[in-house]
Design a protein around this motif. Sequence first.
Motif, PDB file in Angstrom:
ATOM      1  N   SER B  36       0.813  -1.241   0.000  1.00 22.80           N
ATOM      2  CA  SER B  36       0.000   0.000   0.000  1.00 22.80           C
ATOM      3  C   SER B  36       0.837   1.278   0.000  1.00 22.80           C
ATOM      4  O   SER B  36       0.496   2.252  -0.665  1.00 22.80           O
ATOM      5  CB  SER B  36      -0.914   0.024   1.217  1.00 22.80           C
ATOM      6  OG  SER B  36      -1.784  -1.049   1.156  1.00 22.80           O
ATOM      7  N   LEU B  40       1.476   5.385  -4.162  1.00 22.70           N
ATOM      8  CA  LEU B  40       1.457   6.802  -4.546  1.00 22.70           C
ATOM      9  C   LEU B  40       2.807   7.492  -4.346  1.00 22.70           C
ATOM     10  O   LEU B  40       2.891   8.706  -4.326  1.00 22.70           O
ATOM     11  CB  LEU B  40       0.382   7.536  -3.733  1.00 22.70           C
ATOM     12  CG  LEU B  40      -1.044   7.066  -3.987  1.00 22.70           C
ATOM     13  CD1 LEU B  40      -1.985   7.620  -2.947  1.00 22.70           C
ATOM     14  CD2 LEU B  40      -1.517   7.473  -5.378  1.00 22.70           C
ATOM     15  N   PHE B 207     -21.620   0.125 -15.116  1.00 18.19           N
ATOM     16  CA  PHE B 207     -21.593   0.178 -13.656  1.00 18.19           C
ATOM     17  C   PHE B 207     -22.895   0.723 -13.068  1.00 18.19           C
ATOM     18  O   PHE B 207     -23.527   0.108 -12.223  1.00 18.19           O
ATOM     19  CB  PHE B 207     -20.417   1.058 -13.202  1.00 18.19           C
ATOM     20  CG  PHE B 207     -20.383   1.284 -11.719  1.00 18.19           C
ATOM     21  CD1 PHE B 207     -19.870   0.317 -10.870  1.00 18.19           C
ATOM     22  CD2 PHE B 207     -20.889   2.453 -11.160  1.00 18.19           C
ATOM     23  CE1 PHE B 207     -19.862   0.499  -9.501  1.00 18.19           C
ATOM     24  CE2 PHE B 207     -20.886   2.640  -9.786  1.00 18.19           C
ATOM     25  CZ  PHE B 207     -20.360   1.668  -8.963  1.00 18.19           C
ATOM     26  N   LEU B 211     -26.044  -1.143 -10.843  1.00 15.55           N
ATOM     27  CA  LEU B 211     -26.118  -0.726  -9.441  1.00 15.55           C
ATOM     28  C   LEU B 211     -27.538  -0.279  -9.087  1.00 15.55           C
ATOM     29  O   LEU B 211     -28.079  -0.594  -8.034  1.00 15.55           O
ATOM     30  CB  LEU B 211     -25.135   0.424  -9.186  1.00 15.55           C
ATOM     31  CG  LEU B 211     -25.179   1.001  -7.773  1.00 15.55           C
ATOM     32  CD1 LEU B 211     -24.472   0.068  -6.799  1.00 15.55           C
ATOM     33  CD2 LEU B 211     -24.560   2.372  -7.714  1.00 15.55           C
ATOM     34  N   SER B 227     -16.184  -1.087  -6.681  1.00 17.08           N
ATOM     35  CA  SER B 227     -16.475   0.036  -5.781  1.00 17.08           C
ATOM     36  C   SER B 227     -16.167  -0.320  -4.332  1.00 17.08           C
ATOM     37  O   SER B 227     -16.150   0.554  -3.471  1.00 17.08           O
ATOM     38  CB  SER B 227     -17.924   0.484  -5.937  1.00 17.08           C
ATOM     39  OG  SER B 227     -18.768  -0.574  -5.579  1.00 17.08           O
ATOM     40  N   ALA B 228     -15.924  -1.610  -4.055  1.00 15.56           N
ATOM     41  CA  ALA B 228     -15.627  -2.003  -2.674  1.00 15.56           C
ATOM     42  C   ALA B 228     -14.270  -1.482  -2.204  1.00 15.56           C
ATOM     43  O   ALA B 228     -14.000  -1.460  -1.015  1.00 15.56           O
ATOM     44  CB  ALA B 228     -15.658  -3.527  -2.561  1.00 15.56           C
ATOM     45  N   PHE B 229     -13.426  -1.038  -3.137  1.00 15.25           N
ATOM     46  CA  PHE B 229     -12.071  -0.657  -2.729  1.00 15.25           C
ATOM     47  C   PHE B 229     -11.876   0.853  -2.600  1.00 15.25           C
ATOM     48  O   PHE B 229     -10.774   1.335  -2.413  1.00 15.25           O
ATOM     49  CB  PHE B 229     -11.045  -1.229  -3.722  1.00 15.25           C
ATOM     50  CG  PHE B 229     -11.253  -2.691  -3.964  1.00 15.25           C
ATOM     51  CD1 PHE B 229     -11.075  -3.595  -2.937  1.00 15.25           C
ATOM     52  CD2 PHE B 229     -11.694  -3.157  -5.190  1.00 15.25           C
ATOM     53  CE1 PHE B 229     -11.308  -4.935  -3.133  1.00 15.25           C
ATOM     54  CE2 PHE B 229     -11.930  -4.497  -5.400  1.00 15.25           C
ATOM     55  CZ  PHE B 229     -11.740  -5.403  -4.358  1.00 15.25           C
ATOM     56  N   THR B 230     -12.969   1.589  -2.750  1.00 13.77           N
ATOM     57  CA  THR B 230     -12.860   3.040  -2.651  1.00 13.77           C
ATOM     58  C   THR B 230     -13.779   3.539  -1.538  1.00 13.77           C
ATOM     59  O   THR B 230     -14.922   3.112  -1.455  1.00 13.77           O
ATOM     60  CB  THR B 230     -13.294   3.696  -3.981  1.00 13.77           C
ATOM     61  OG1 THR B 230     -12.434   3.203  -4.994  1.00 13.77           O
ATOM     62  CG2 THR B 230     -13.172   5.203  -3.938  1.00 13.77           C
ATOM     63  N   ASN B 231     -13.250   4.387  -0.681  1.00  7.61           N
ATOM     64  CA  ASN B 231     -14.134   5.065   0.267  1.00  7.61           C
ATOM     65  C   ASN B 231     -13.912   6.562   0.130  1.00  7.61           C
ATOM     66  O   ASN B 231     -13.131   6.994  -0.712  1.00  7.61           O
ATOM     67  CB  ASN B 231     -13.900   4.561   1.695  1.00  7.61           C
ATOM     68  CG  ASN B 231     -12.487   4.839   2.169  1.00  7.61           C
ATOM     69  OD1 ASN B 231     -11.949   5.911   1.939  1.00  7.61           O
ATOM     70  ND2 ASN B 231     -11.883   3.854   2.812  1.00  7.61           N
ATOM     71  N   GLU B 232     -14.589   7.352   0.972  1.00  8.01           N
ATOM     72  CA  GLU B 232     -14.516   8.795   0.750  1.00  8.01           C
ATOM     73  C   GLU B 232     -13.153   9.393   1.067  1.00  8.01           C
ATOM     74  O   GLU B 232     -12.883  10.529   0.747  1.00  8.01           O
ATOM     75  CB  GLU B 232     -15.632   9.512   1.522  1.00  8.01           C
ATOM     76  CG  GLU B 232     -15.402   9.604   3.003  1.00  8.01           C
ATOM     77  CD  GLU B 232     -16.317   8.765   3.861  1.00  8.01           C
ATOM     78  OE1 GLU B 232     -17.080   9.338   4.612  1.00  8.01           O
ATOM     79  OE2 GLU B 232     -16.242   7.524   3.792  1.00  8.01           O
ATOM     80  N   PHE B 233     -12.267   8.619   1.740  1.00 15.69           N
ATOM     81  CA  PHE B 233     -10.982   9.187   2.115  1.00 15.69           C
ATOM     82  C   PHE B 233      -9.804   8.540   1.407  1.00 15.69           C
ATOM     83  O   PHE B 233      -8.658   8.763   1.750  1.00 15.69           O
ATOM     84  CB  PHE B 233     -10.794   9.111   3.629  1.00 15.69           C
ATOM     85  CG  PHE B 233     -11.883   9.849   4.329  1.00 15.69           C
ATOM     86  CD1 PHE B 233     -11.975  11.222   4.226  1.00 15.69           C
ATOM     87  CD2 PHE B 233     -12.857   9.173   5.026  1.00 15.69           C
ATOM     88  CE1 PHE B 233     -13.009  11.917   4.830  1.00 15.69           C
ATOM     89  CE2 PHE B 233     -13.891   9.858   5.635  1.00 15.69           C
ATOM     90  CZ  PHE B 233     -13.962  11.232   5.537  1.00 15.69           C
ATOM     91  N   GLY B 234     -10.080   7.708   0.450  1.00 15.75           N
ATOM     92  CA  GLY B 234      -8.964   7.111  -0.267  1.00 15.75           C
ATOM     93  C   GLY B 234      -9.382   5.866  -1.018  1.00 15.75           C
ATOM     94  O   GLY B 234     -10.499   5.379  -0.866  1.00 15.75           O
ATOM     95  N   THR B 235      -8.444   5.403  -1.827  1.00 16.11           N
ATOM     96  CA  THR B 235      -8.700   4.215  -2.616  1.00 16.11           C
ATOM     97  C   THR B 235      -7.564   3.243  -2.390  1.00 16.11           C
ATOM     98  O   THR B 235      -6.400   3.648  -2.374  1.00 16.11           O
ATOM     99  CB  THR B 235      -8.743   4.611  -4.110  1.00 16.11           C
ATOM    100  OG1 THR B 235      -9.757   5.599  -4.268  1.00 16.11           O
ATOM    101  CG2 THR B 235      -9.060   3.428  -5.000  1.00 16.11           C
ATOM    102  N   ASP B 236      -7.896   1.974  -2.198  1.00 10.98           N
ATOM    103  CA  ASP B 236      -6.845   0.952  -2.093  1.00 10.98           C
ATOM    104  C   ASP B 236      -6.440   0.594  -3.515  1.00 10.98           C
ATOM    105  O   ASP B 236      -6.900  -0.401  -4.076  1.00 10.98           O
ATOM    106  CB  ASP B 236      -7.370  -0.298  -1.376  1.00 10.98           C
ATOM    107  CG  ASP B 236      -7.596  -0.036   0.090  1.00 10.98           C
ATOM    108  OD1 ASP B 236      -6.941   0.877   0.616  1.00 10.98           O
ATOM    109  OD2 ASP B 236      -8.420  -0.724   0.703  1.00 10.98           O
ATOM    110  N   TYR B 237      -5.571   1.428  -4.105  1.00 14.37           N
ATOM    111  CA  TYR B 237      -5.266   1.261  -5.526  1.00 14.37           C
ATOM    112  C   TYR B 237      -4.671  -0.104  -5.854  1.00 14.37           C
ATOM    113  O   TYR B 237      -4.951  -0.671  -6.900  1.00 14.37           O
ATOM    114  CB  TYR B 237      -4.313   2.368  -5.999  1.00 14.37           C
ATOM    115  CG  TYR B 237      -4.981   3.702  -6.154  1.00 14.37           C
ATOM    116  CD1 TYR B 237      -5.885   3.925  -7.191  1.00 14.37           C
ATOM    117  CD2 TYR B 237      -4.742   4.743  -5.265  1.00 14.37           C
ATOM    118  CE1 TYR B 237      -6.520   5.155  -7.330  1.00 14.37           C
ATOM    119  CE2 TYR B 237      -5.375   5.969  -5.397  1.00 14.37           C
ATOM    120  CZ  TYR B 237      -6.259   6.168  -6.431  1.00 14.37           C
ATOM    121  OH  TYR B 237      -6.896   7.379  -6.557  1.00 14.37           O
TER     122      TYR B 237
END
Lengths: 451, 273
Positions: B36, B40, B207, B211, B227-237
Amino acid sequence: MKKQLLALFLVLVLSISLVGCKSKPVDNNEIVDEVGEVKEDEILTEITESTEVVFWHAMSGSNEEALVNLADKFMDENPNIKINLQFQGNYRELFEKLMAAAKANQLPTMTQIYSNRLSWYVEKGLVENLNPYMENEKVGLSKEELADYPALFLDDGIWNGNQYAMPFNKSQMVLYYNVDMFEEAGVEVPKTWEEWKVAAEKLTKDTDGDGEPDIYGLVFANNISTDIAPWLKQAGGMTMSEETNELYFDTPETEEAIEFLNGLIQSKVARTAGEDKYANVPVSQGRAAMCVASTSAISTIEKSTLEGINIFAAPLPGHKTNDQLYYGTNVAVYNTGTPEEKLGAWLFSKFLSTPENTAYLAQETGYLPARYSAREIPEYKAYLESAPIKAVGLESFDIGFQGTRNIGGINALDVLGEELDLVFAGEKSVPDALKDAQERGTRALEEARKN
Amino acid sequence: MKRTLQKTLIYMILTVGALFILVPFIWMISTSLKPSNEVLIMPPKFIPSKLMWENYKIALEAAPFKTYFKNSIIVTVSVTLGEIITTILAAFAFSRVNFKGRDIIFTILIATMMVPGEVLTIPNFVTLSKLGWIDTYKALIIPWCASIYSIYLLKQHFMSIPDELYNAAKIDGCSDFKFLWTIMVPLAKPTIVTLIILKVISSWNSFFWPLIVTNSKEMRTLPLALSAFTNEFGTDYNVLMAATNIIVLPVIIFYTILQKHIISGVSKAGIKG
């Protein structure tokens, strides 16, 4: 020729009728009429037959796992109630789907929702008033239990004295900082705007001497306007009034707050996240010393921080007041379900915020618990001791507030954001931008209320 | 000498072009294997310090990929077949069959292309819920079984086929239906292949519509898993890229198998994807 004219006419008619489709959505009052008048004081207090509660949410990954575990625990304790958790994408997608579902009279039994979105459903009479459930001896909450909820969280779900939503996942806007950079520069964690400015100046470094900082003192989120409220409040102002729907963008207090933020940006000791997308990214990578972000970003920050970098958090520095912004969603029950479904949904809402369960959710997700006494739950206590950064958000409940709930409030703040972008880019003066934001924002607010 | 120089130049341009297209793919694979905190990092790193194969495990565990795969295949195949059949029939009717109001109906159909899809989402959702189709394959498939754009494209191609062919077939006693399937469709193969490609890609990647019209995990399609890997504060790229690699694999296989047809289809129809 005649044929072509006829075709043109038909195309025009079709286009106009389709434009009509766009500007005149389904009348939501019809939905309420179809549902019928809800007798609020007549509630069920027992579920004897198998009942399904459909819960729409936007919790993914480990957050969803925690929610599934809680729902399983609830179903073990309440075998007559089946909780059907349905993930509906991220918040934006969830809210769009809720809107479509409302227009099609297909709302779920309950949902996770921000109050600034729920206000529309409350106004349309689609949300169940939870007071009769809360006050009920059998299924309600005792006075002691109610006093255990931080007032700001319960208030976020109250409209006209009625509780329409219960607190769910909460977080606070805090200041993250690089501990080692602070120690190296001999800087204390800032408690006031002045100290903050000095700290940002001391921590900004231009290592290659090209005039552009390589390490910024401070980074803000790109959409700074959405969460502008704490600085306005700390300067003695506010974003807008919920009672009169009046915007306060063009006031001396707002101007003071924006001048402060803009001063930091213009003097190149602060910047917005820009291409880093999230304010915490440059701090995690050692390219900035401080950032403003939510406590719920802690787990993301922990995962993405480079080895050797230590990050801690503190409440936002204050000014005339120390107001702290909290945010996060609540759970609301729609009044379109059967009495059994609504009772089941209330029981699940209550279950989600018991001290044990809210502490469990907090521990698994990084959100804040919605009860004071959650801190006393042994597992959560031990967890906080092992990760003290997670306790920062628990310190300011009594000076906290939650953001605006006006219908269209977000649209007005977006307009303010557009104007602020011009200010930060040096293309517009603060007074001009605020004057325009006030005018345009008022129009945006009025426009949103028409929908 | 001149020819060698010309060839070198051409290959250089082609190499740059190929790199331009390949780099995002390489980046996607490299990111999917990074820890992780290297995702970036500045300056960017192509080779991870440690190969994190477990990102793929996390991605696969995040959603019921088997079900999503099955649904994506059912939906993509059905939608593509449905659209191609309706398109061929409608394009033939609009280009060869003379009936009253033909041009007016076609003009009206073309006019509907001006309406942005977003405007129609809520009315379509309302219609489907009144039909009781929400959370069923019908909602995922039937609304996408016709496309005005495809009809328009194929109609133009059909119109370019000389009338003489049609008249000669008629004199030989060929029915309209037989003429369509034995003469018109084979002649329009490049355009039809192009339409299939466009449809498969858009349906596979779709998509928002899945949905909106599905609620249960049993009915959801692959892009929703992302979409399970993105939340409002970041993305698990890294995990997101691992999941993306899993999802794009069938499209790459589809492309590899049909590469010859796709290239000839696109070049003959003059349409880019």
